[in-house]
Design a protein around this motif. Structure first.
Motif, PDB file in Angstrom:
ATOM      1  N   ALA A 103      62.319 -57.555  64.615  1.00 44.22           N
ATOM      2  CA  ALA A 103      62.005 -57.238  63.213  1.00 44.22           C
ATOM      3  C   ALA A 103      63.289 -57.032  62.418  1.00 44.22           C
ATOM      4  O   ALA A 103      63.411 -57.483  61.277  1.00 44.22           O
ATOM      5  CB  ALA A 103      61.123 -55.996  63.148  1.00 44.22           C
ATOM      6  N   GLY A 104      64.273 -56.366  63.038  1.00 45.02           N
ATOM      7  CA  GLY A 104      65.565 -56.138  62.374  1.00 45.02           C
ATOM      8  C   GLY A 104      66.267 -57.451  62.079  1.00 45.02           C
ATOM      9  O   GLY A 104      66.843 -57.628  60.992  1.00 45.02           O
ATOM     10  N   ALA A 159      57.008 -50.316  65.427  1.00 40.87           N
ATOM     11  CA  ALA A 159      57.786 -50.201  66.679  1.00 40.87           C
ATOM     12  C   ALA A 159      58.457 -48.835  66.756  1.00 40.87           C
ATOM     13  O   ALA A 159      58.483 -48.202  67.818  1.00 40.87           O
ATOM     14  CB  ALA A 159      58.823 -51.318  66.747  1.00 40.87           C
ATOM     15  N   LEU A 160      58.975 -48.354  65.623  1.00 38.56           N
ATOM     16  CA  LEU A 160      59.627 -47.029  65.605  1.00 38.56           C
ATOM     17  C   LEU A 160      58.618 -45.922  65.903  1.00 38.56           C
ATOM     18  O   LEU A 160      58.914 -44.972  66.636  1.00 38.56           O
ATOM     19  CB  LEU A 160      60.276 -46.787  64.239  1.00 38.56           C
ATOM     20  N   ALA A 188      58.814 -53.171  62.083  1.00 35.47           N
ATOM     21  CA  ALA A 188      59.850 -52.218  62.504  1.00 35.47           C
ATOM     22  C   ALA A 188      59.305 -50.790  62.467  1.00 35.47           C
ATOM     23  O   ALA A 188      59.576 -49.983  63.371  1.00 35.47           O
ATOM     24  CB  ALA A 188      61.076 -52.351  61.602  1.00 35.47           C
ATOM     25  N   LEU A 246      61.468 -54.064  67.758  1.00 33.82           N
ATOM     26  CA  LEU A 246      62.333 -53.500  66.715  1.00 33.82           C
ATOM     27  C   LEU A 246      63.531 -54.409  66.452  1.00 33.82           C
ATOM     28  O   LEU A 246      63.895 -54.660  65.295  1.00 33.82           O
ATOM     29  CB  LEU A 246      62.789 -52.109  67.175  1.00 33.82           C
ATOM     30  N   SER A 260      58.900 -51.915  72.676  1.00 29.16           N
ATOM     31  CA  SER A 260      59.106 -51.453  71.297  1.00 29.16           C
ATOM     32  C   SER A 260      60.538 -51.730  70.833  1.00 29.16           C
ATOM     33  O   SER A 260      60.758 -52.065  69.666  1.00 29.16           O
ATOM     34  CB  SER A 260      58.737 -49.969  71.141  1.00 29.16           C
ATOM     35  N   VAL A 261      61.512 -51.635  71.752  1.00 26.33           N
ATOM     36  CA  VAL A 261      62.905 -51.936  71.362  1.00 26.33           C
ATOM     37  C   VAL A 261      63.057 -53.434  71.068  1.00 26.33           C
ATOM     38  O   VAL A 261      63.725 -53.816  70.096  1.00 26.33           O
ATOM     39  CB  VAL A 261      63.882 -51.468  72.483  1.00 26.33           C
TER      40      VAL A 261
END
Lengths: 198, 187
Positions: free
Chosen positions: B25-26, A76-77, A73, B22, B18-19
């Motif tokens: 991963a979330g 990615a951020l 995460a 993300l 990337s979203v």
């Protein structure tokens, strides 16, 4: 004018794309039976994810997943954050030679705004922006000039080279390392030249 | 200095990937935290892993998913590798004094600027009632509307006017100009 993370994007898209392509293609090859002679576990009828439900019972699994997912995460951020265009304006310019004798500092935006105002004074220029990058000894100047459709880009470039840049160099006290001029063209006139008749 | 004339930075695919990463991963983070706090995995996840565990290499669902993954990978590689068009065309630049610019002076006109220059030049040709233009760094496409029935000479005149304008502005190399004309009756 603003800098985007093109090289970073190309690198990561290639890496992730290759990983996905290899994984997907390998699965398809195994499903077609091409890889079966290599290992019995690659037989099309074999179940490659057979023990995965037992893995959920491992005590340490949630902690490992939390660490891995948090890392992913964050990466990615960070990548998402790099998509914001950056100006990379020069830091505060230092004009002194020896700090023991006195300090002279100037915000780089003071000079870049003055340069932009000079460019806006030129005929047929509707608006201008300037960004100064690098240090005072080797400054790089990037200009975005919006030209009226009737304007002559060569005249404007000659005026920038012959009048605007020498003034900037006199203010900086050092020649410019590199100069970039991005010309956009508009059909609208400069706002302050508008006259409203009622 | 970073080049003024550059190719697309692939921001859209980068943001999409990337979203997605993300979000994945979330979801994993949330599932692991729920497992730690409640002592058991989310029932849907247990069901999903049981189903996945029973899938053979050649199971239709697995093959479809693998095909989608491979295709997504290919699309991402193409996004990264295909160069895309430049954001502008070079302009002829005057030679600056060495005590003003030590390195190089580079100037470009944006592709939008090229299209506006072309529209502006074409709109001043007698007989043109409307113009729309689009441009890449190498080609300018101009669509004219005119009340004239015979458009051959008008197209040539407009092309010459646009070429003269590009030459005046110092666009290097000179872009290819393609002009189309459509007759539109005046009401």
């Amino acid at each position: 004018m603003r800098i985007l993370a093109g090289a970073l994007n190309r690198t990561w898209l290639t890496i992730i794309g290759l990983v996905l392509l290899v994984a997907g293609a390998a699965w398809l090859l195994a499903a077609a039976g091409v890889l079966a002679p290599l290992d019995a576990r690659l037989d099309p009828g074999a179940t490659p994810l057979g023990g995965v439900e037992d893995g959920l019972g491992l005590e340490w699994l949630p902690a490992v997943l939390i660490a891995a997912a948090a890392l992913l995460a964050l990466l990615a951020l960070a990548w998402l954050g790099r998509q914001v265009p950056r100006r990379r304006q020069a830091p505060t310019l230092q004009f002194h030679r020896d700090a023991r004798e006195g300090v002279t500092l100037m915000d780089a935006s003071v000079i870049s705004e003055a340069v932009a105002r000079d460019v806006e004074e030129l005929e047929h220029v509707t608006s201008a922006r300037a960004v100064l990058r690098g240090g005072r000894s080797a400054p790089e100047l990037t200009l975005r000039v919006v030209l009226h459709e009737r304007g002559d880009a060569q005249e404007v470039l000659e005026a920038i080279t012959g009048w605007v840049l020498p003034r900037a160099v006199r203010a900086l006290g050092a020649p410019l390392a590199d100069v970039g001029v991005e010309v956009a063209v508009t059909r609208q006139s400069r706002r302050r030249e508008h006259v409203r008749v009622q | 200095m970073s080049a003024l004339r550059r190719r697309p930075a692939r921001v859209v695919p980068a943001v999409v990937v990337s979203v997605v990463v993300l979000a994945a991963a979330g979801a994993v983070l949330w599932a692991a935290v729920v497992r730690l706090s409640e002592g058991s995995w989310w029932p849907g996840l247990e069901e999903g892993t049981r189903t996945a565990g029973g899938l053979a290499w050649s199971a239709p669902v697995a093959v479809t998913a693998a095909g989608i993954v491979a295709l997504a990978g290919l699309v991402l590689i193409l996004c990264a590798v295909l160069p895309g068009g430049f954001n502008g065309a070079r302009l002829r630049t005057p030679e600056p004094d060495d005590d003003v610019v030590r390195g190089r002076l580079e100037a470009i006109v944006t592709t939008g600027g090229l299209a506006t220059l072309a529209s502006s030049a074409a709109s001043r040709v007698d007989g043109v009632s409307g113009v729309s233009s689009s441009a890449t760094a190498r080609t300018v496409l101009v669509a004219l509307t005119t009340p004239l029935r015979e458009t051959g000479s008008l197209v040539e005149e407009a092309r010459s006017a646009i070429e003269r304008r590009m030459e005046e502005c110092g666009v290097r190399p000179a872009p290819r100009i393609r002009v189309r004309a459509r007759t539109k009756e005046m009401s």
